[in-house]
Write an enzyme that holds these catalytic residues in place. Structure first.
Site, PDB file in Angstrom:
ATOM      1  N   TRP A  80     -19.403  13.018  13.591  1.00 28.04           N
ATOM      2  CA  TRP A  80     -18.206  12.961  12.768  1.00 28.04           C
ATOM      3  C   TRP A  80     -18.135  14.178  11.841  1.00 28.04           C
ATOM      4  O   TRP A  80     -19.114  14.552  11.210  1.00 28.04           O
ATOM      5  CB  TRP A  80     -18.191  11.696  11.905  1.00 28.04           C
ATOM      6  CG  TRP A  80     -17.969  10.438  12.697  1.00 28.04           C
ATOM      7  CD1 TRP A  80     -17.877  10.305  14.058  1.00 28.04           C
ATOM      8  CD2 TRP A  80     -17.824   9.116  12.160  1.00 28.04           C
ATOM      9  NE1 TRP A  80     -17.680   8.991  14.402  1.00 28.04           N
ATOM     10  CE2 TRP A  80     -17.640   8.237  13.259  1.00 28.04           C
ATOM     11  CE3 TRP A  80     -17.824   8.586  10.870  1.00 28.04           C
ATOM     12  CZ2 TRP A  80     -17.458   6.867  13.100  1.00 28.04           C
ATOM     13  CZ3 TRP A  80     -17.641   7.220  10.701  1.00 28.04           C
ATOM     14  CH2 TRP A  80     -17.455   6.369  11.825  1.00 28.04           C
ATOM     15  N   GLU A 120      -5.688  -3.007  -1.759  1.00 30.53           N
ATOM     16  CA  GLU A 120      -6.299  -4.223  -1.216  1.00 30.53           C
ATOM     17  C   GLU A 120      -7.503  -4.704  -2.010  1.00 30.53           C
ATOM     18  O   GLU A 120      -8.030  -5.786  -1.737  1.00 30.53           O
ATOM     19  CB  GLU A 120      -6.742  -3.973   0.242  1.00 30.53           C
ATOM     20  CG  GLU A 120      -5.604  -3.689   1.215  1.00 30.53           C
ATOM     21  CD  GLU A 120      -5.311  -2.191   1.370  1.00 30.53           C
ATOM     22  OE1 GLU A 120      -5.490  -1.452   0.373  1.00 30.53           O
ATOM     23  OE2 GLU A 120      -4.917  -1.774   2.469  1.00 30.53           O
ATOM     24  N   THR A 172       0.856  -1.200   0.000  1.00 34.90           N
ATOM     25  CA  THR A 172       0.000   0.000   0.000  1.00 34.90           C
ATOM     26  C   THR A 172       0.886   1.243   0.000  1.00 34.90           C
ATOM     27  O   THR A 172       2.099   1.157   0.163  1.00 34.90           O
ATOM     28  CB  THR A 172      -0.913   0.019   1.255  1.00 34.90           C
ATOM     29  OG1 THR A 172      -0.074   0.050   2.416  1.00 34.90           O
ATOM     30  CG2 THR A 172      -1.793  -1.228   1.303  1.00 34.90           C
ATOM     31  N   LYS A 213     -13.840  13.460  15.431  1.00 35.83           N
ATOM     32  CA  LYS A 213     -14.993  13.065  16.237  1.00 35.83           C
ATOM     33  C   LYS A 213     -15.275  14.132  17.270  1.00 35.83           C
ATOM     34  O   LYS A 213     -14.550  14.268  18.250  1.00 35.83           O
ATOM     35  CB  LYS A 213     -14.727  11.720  16.898  1.00 35.83           C
ATOM     36  CG  LYS A 213     -14.535  10.658  15.837  1.00 35.83           C
ATOM     37  CD  LYS A 213     -14.441   9.264  16.391  1.00 35.83           C
ATOM     38  CE  LYS A 213     -14.290   8.314  15.218  1.00 35.83           C
ATOM     39  NZ  LYS A 213     -13.875   6.972  15.623  1.00 35.83           N
TER      40      LYS A 213
HETATM   41  N1  LIG Z   1     -11.921   8.045  -6.128  1.00 40.28           N
HETATM   42  C1  LIG Z   1     -11.384   8.264  -4.920  1.00 40.28           C
HETATM   43  N2  LIG Z   1     -11.740   9.351  -4.200  1.00 40.28           N
HETATM   44  C2  LIG Z   1     -11.203   9.595  -3.004  1.00 40.28           C
HETATM   45  N3  LIG Z   1     -10.293   8.799  -2.414  1.00 40.28           N
HETATM   46  C3  LIG Z   1      -9.899   7.703  -3.063  1.00 40.28           C
HETATM   47  C4  LIG Z   1     -10.409   7.368  -4.335  1.00 40.28           C
HETATM   48  N4  LIG Z   1      -9.837   6.221  -4.716  1.00 40.28           N
HETATM   49  C5  LIG Z   1      -8.998   5.848  -3.735  1.00 40.28           C
HETATM   50  N5  LIG Z   1      -9.013   6.728  -2.722  1.00 40.28           N
HETATM   51  C6  LIG Z   1      -8.242   6.669  -1.463  1.00 40.28           C
HETATM   52  O1  LIG Z   1      -7.044   5.916  -1.683  1.00 40.28           O
HETATM   53  C7  LIG Z   1      -6.981   4.826  -0.741  1.00 40.28           C
HETATM   54  C8  LIG Z   1      -6.247   3.678  -1.338  1.00 40.28           C
HETATM   55  O2  LIG Z   1      -4.923   4.076  -1.653  1.00 40.28           O
HETATM   56  P1  LIG Z   1      -3.694   3.080  -1.624  1.00 40.28           P
HETATM   57  O3  LIG Z   1      -4.146   1.676  -1.633  1.00 40.28           O
HETATM   58  O4  LIG Z   1      -2.807   3.541  -2.725  1.00 40.28           O
HETATM   59  O5  LIG Z   1      -2.895   3.301  -0.278  1.00 40.28           O
HETATM   60  P2  LIG Z   1      -3.172   4.279   0.931  1.00 40.28           P
HETATM   61  O6  LIG Z   1      -4.454   3.896   1.579  1.00 40.28           O
HETATM   62  O7  LIG Z   1      -3.052   5.689   0.437  1.00 40.28           O
HETATM   63  O8  LIG Z   1      -1.935   3.942   1.880  1.00 40.28           O
HETATM   64  P3  LIG Z   1      -1.917   3.041   3.238  1.00 40.28           P
HETATM   65  O9  LIG Z   1      -3.003   2.024   3.110  1.00 40.28           O
HETATM   66  O10 LIG Z   1      -0.576   2.436   3.249  1.00 40.28           O
HETATM   67  O11 LIG Z   1      -2.148   4.000   4.339  1.00 40.28           O
HETATM   68  C9  LIG Z   1      -8.406   4.545  -0.403  1.00 40.28           C
HETATM   69  O12 LIG Z   1      -8.517   3.858   0.829  1.00 40.28           O
HETATM   70  C10 LIG Z   1      -9.030   5.937  -0.387  1.00 40.28           C
HETATM   71  O13 LIG Z   1      -8.819   6.556   0.874  1.00 40.28           O
HETATM   72 MG   LIG Z   2      -4.926   2.150   2.622  1.00 36.52          MG
END
Ligand SMILES: Nc1ncnc2c1ncn2[C@@H]1O[C@H](COP(=O)(O)OP(=O)(O)OP(=O)(O)O)[C@@H](O)[C@H]1O
Ligand SMILES: [Mg+2]
Ligand SMILES: Nc1ncnc2c1ncn2[C@@H]1O[C@H](COP(=O)(O)OP(=O)(O)OP(=O)(O)O)[C@@H](O)[C@H]1O
Ligand SMILES: [Mg+2]
Lengths: 547, 547
Positions: free
Chosen positions: A447, A333, A185, A442
């Site tokens: 929220w 994921e 991630t 919170k």
């Molecule tokens: N269309 C979207 N609009 C807003 N946020 C998005 C969108 N698509 C994905 N995301 C954000 O990106 C996240 C997924 O990103 P990625 O799997 O690259 O790792 P990360 O969550 O940024 O990093 P880590 O999990 O290591 O903290 C999602 O959980 C969401 O928060």
């Molecule tokens: Mg993530």
């Protein structure tokens, strides 16, 4: 009683065999890190994939061992998608934008045996090599004349090691649940964690990606893949393109507006996918070159995900490009497709404003992704477009855990994965992202979405960038703190911003205080690093009263 | 090492849950055998499917037991697709057009426990019931006021038995390889044989059916399903429509040209699927009503399979309807999608005539269907568009054998299924059907396509229908015999036809003799019954010399 149907495992190797058999001459175009443009076709990618598989055998790599890449999008990276996974090894696509210590951590954690890298990353690899405990061989993905002179043990040149192999190879058949690739991630909320995909999950995700309600990729398409192949399998598009024999166009490291524009134009791209940032760079180039008519590009569809699509971006693609925007939400994921925003027939009769509201939602669930939102106690929330809660997802291409059990089990009693995102879902199944659970503030049991407050603040002309984090409050538990980088030359004050936000937000959402800073911390992938901000402001005491 | 992805079985029940969750209000429209039009939606189909599952439980049906239908396309039949398979029982869709003795044979062979039937088939069911050894209950798919007065034991009315059940039901989860439905072949070349589909094969077939290179069905579509749901799962479209929440329109038994036209018009159908015969009936209606402009229907795409698409049919849909024609080749044994004809970008620059040649081929392989053609000795033939051979196919939705082992194993050493069809394949992977292996005429070691000779003869204005079978020949082993039904009023002679064919066929393909008959024998599904013709003419001695 089993059905009487053929028991064929779902294998990634079948994709490249299909593409080479039915679409041998369809082009794969790559802009190279060394400069210049490389052209091959699906038959060529199959040959290279077979050579990769033979090269791994020559290096003594056994099934399930990890093979890492530090690489831009290119035909060589594409050949590795099929050659590594197809042979039974696991392709680990490392994000080169992570901090060097994160990269070293990841490669050691994954126990990568070989590291393939683009010339761009030669200095990085030289610096990292002494710390990499399991890497037995390094392969620079280039021709002999471009080989970097770096001090790295067991260094090979792609054209010699891989190009020197036979292109005859018989793909093994094995359990479709076997691991195929590994991707960590982005490390926005903590240390990057490894997601281990299987042949089965990848193939099912690929099939669904083709559906018109998802990305609708066909053999008639020319796809420019801007989203990096080290981000969640390049959103699955390298596989999908092979499944239907679409033409693929790779920008390599050339992601500036001009390069992207020229490649789109020269290769007659019909569909392209990327995160919002890269599109902003394209827009800047177009702003500076008003003589260009983007409509003449003939781009039909743009896929955007990873972060929210803004109204401005939507409008610009629709009006100036004449292109359809498909927003998606997903995570490393989720392989990554979770939801995709596509209007339904029922939206046809609505006003443009109403349609835009739907389009700016992250999207609607596709078959294969069960969604639910739950409150802090795990109680399911209604799909009324208002109630929001922790988003949980379930399906055959959703992770069940992280590599080496990192972070414990993310799965609830019903088998749903906790995304860490907070969302609402409307009665049509359109999901709207509210915030990350860790970022939500919170206040008195309610929220506040940090993203909504940031968006409102960022729309002020004097604000270059804004972040909102929660600070401790004796009565309300947490209250929002707004942290702002002023636009060059702007003198905007805390009072100005409070007045501005008062017109835009519920009273109890108003930040208790505004702090001005010179810059905000970001992750390697450009997302706001709120963990750092929270750390920095953890003892902050607001001067205002609270709501 | 397995991947770390959720281990979710592919279940047919997930389709109806998805449709009801994300597309609850999308309409399902059925013209009923009793007259009138019924309207429900995906939420309604889910409720009915749950009621079906509860009704089966009430009747004591256990998992893997077979539940038969003798039914037209309708919302009730659709609910059974999900309710029967979803509960773990096996849906056996019986072709009511088979001869009664074939139907009795099939139901006994399948050991069906319950028989659901439309009012249309009440007299047939009454006649068959005494011969049906395993059927414990009969359910007429209608309302109480339309219940037939027939003498059949354990007769139930749908609205009472099914409609009386609770619509709460939790779908069981089980091995995705378990049997889901059973369909017998059409019986053109021998006795119908049972093909036993699994949840896995059905779900993979459904996913592939959505791809734009296959049928490209989306949530924006209104699909009129003319192909019967008792023909190879209605070509998989009931499942595909649920997976994306498309609107479905069912003609019921009303397949005459006027009914089909009116339903298309009234429900704004965008896509429809059927065998050539039904389209001919539509054309006849339009011929008789020249004031109708088919273009005003707004139909975008027509899927045709089961028999070859003629040039005239292609032209008419393209020119008069403004619709795209998608031909497909498939079999009951292939779920049924095998190949689909869709032009590639490379065909765009070609002349219309060249494009038509491609479009009239049966189609190009989709991912998931491996193709090969082999000669009598099993030697693989090249894909040059000329060489032809026995067609063999392999993939996760292709049969591995028949129910109860009927007919032995149809699988070769490489795991390919022998289709019984003869075909050539061109370098782009487009397959052209030459003939059925049993119908091909072997003359002096070379093969003559009976279909090609029939098509040439049928194009003569004096010919209403033509059949070609092989008759024994002392020198050439077999020679073609042309059997012709003259068009009303025509006096065309054998000499006329020989002269006509001489201009159209290679000399050694010319029939040795021409016989005129009043009618030709057909199967229950309208295909030429060549087994009967061969029997009838087995002692025929040609008057001509042979090539
Ligand atoms: N269309 C979207 N609009 C807003 N946020 C998005 C969108 N698509 C994905 N995301 C954000 O990106 C996240 C997924 O990103 P990625 O799997 O690259 O790792 P990360 O969550 O940024 O990093 P880590 O999990 O290591 O903290 C999602 O959980 C969401 O928060
Ligand atoms: Mg993530
Ligand atoms: N597009 C097409 N063009 C020509 N023929 C086709 C096409 N599609 C299907 N067919 C023919 O239909 C056959 C499949 O039909 P089906 O499964 O209904 O049973 P059948 O083969 O007619 O009967 P049986 O197997 O019992 O003899 C194929 O094997 C092929 O011969
Ligand atoms: Mg057959």
């Amino acid at each position: 009683m089993h059905g009487l149907m053929q028991d064929r495992p779902l294998m990634i190797s079948s994709l490249i065999e299909h593409a080479a058999r039915f679409h041998p001459g369809t082009e794969i175009v790559s802009r190279l890190p060394e400069g210049g443009t490389h052209r091959t076709d699906w038959a060529g990618i199959r040959r290279a994939a077979c050579q990769v598989a033979n090269a791994l055998e020559a290096l003594g790599i056994r099934p399930t061992e990890r093979v890492a890449t530090l690489a831009w999008n290119s035909w060589r990276h594409l050949a590795m998608y099929f050659g590594v996974s197809g042979s039974g090894a696991v392709l680990h696509t490392v994000n080169p934008r992570l901090f060097p210590e994160q990269i070293a951590y990841i490669i050691n954690h994954a126990e990568d045996q070989v590291l393939f890298f683009d010339t761009t990353f030669a200095p990085l690899v030289e610096k990292l090599a002494p710390q990499l405990k399991t890497v037995k061989a390094y392969v620079c993905m280039t021709a002999p004349e471009h080989m970097p002179s770096i001090d790295v043990p067991h260094l090979h040149c792609w054209d010699e090691l891989v190009g020197g192999q036979s292109d005859a190879y018989t793909w093994p058949e094995f359990d479709e649940r076997n691991a195929s690739s590994l991707c960590y991630t982005s490390g926005t909320t903590g240390n990057p964690k490894g997601v281990l995909y299987s042949h089965r999950s990848t193939m099912l995700h690929t099939l669904m990606e083709l559906a018109p309600d998802t990305f609708g990729i066909s053999s008639r398409e020319t796809v420019m893949l801007i989203v990096p192949m080290f981000h969640a399998n390049g959103w699955g598009t390298p596989y999908a393109a092979a499944m239907v024999g679409a033409k693929l166009v790779f920008p390599g490291p050339h992601l500036d507006g001009q390069s992207v524009y020229e490649l789109m134009r020269d290769e007659r791209v019909t569909f392209s996918q990327g995160v919002p940032t890269v599109w902003l760079m394209l827009f800047q180039y177009l702003d500076a070159n008003p003589q260009i008519d983007p409509r003449a590009l003939g781009v039909k569809r743009i896929g955007i995900g990873g972060a929210a699509v803004s109204r401005g971006m939507l409008d610009r693609f629709e009006r100036e490009f004449g292109a359809e925007v498909m927003q998606g939400w997903g995570m490393t994921e989720t392989s990554p497709i979770g939801v995709i925003s596509k209007l339904l027939p029922k939206h046809d009769g609505m006003s443009e404003e109403e349609q835009v509201k739907v389009k700016l939602k992250q999207g609607r669930g596709v078959w294969g992704v069960d969604l639910k939102i739950v409150d802090d106690e795990g109680k399911v929330q209604p799909w009324d477009g208002q109630a929001f809660g922790h988003l949980r997802v379930r399906g055959p291409w959703i992770a069940s855990g992280y590599f080496k059990g990192e972070g414990g089990s993310p799965i609830d009693e019903e088998g749903f994965f906790s995304t860490g995102d907070v969302a609402n879902i409307d009665p049509d199944g359109f999901l709207q992202l509210v915030d990350r659970a860790k970022d939500v503030i919170k206040s008195g049991g309610e929220w506040i979405s940090s993203i909504d407050v940031e968006n409102a603040a960022s729309s002020h002309p004097g604000v270059a960038e804004a972040a909102v984090v929660g600070i401790a409050h004796p009565v309300w538990q947490e209250r929002p703190l707004l942290i702002v980088v002023r636009r060059a030359g702007s003198q905007v004050s805390a009072e100005d911003l409070r007045a501005y936000l008062t017109e835009r937000l519920a009273k109890w959402w108003l930040p208790d205080d505004v702090v001005f800073v010179d810059s905000l911390p970001h992750t390697a992938t450009g997302k706001l690093l709120k963990t750092k901000l929270r750390e920095q402001f953890k003892d902050y005491v607001a001067s205002a009263k609270g709501a």
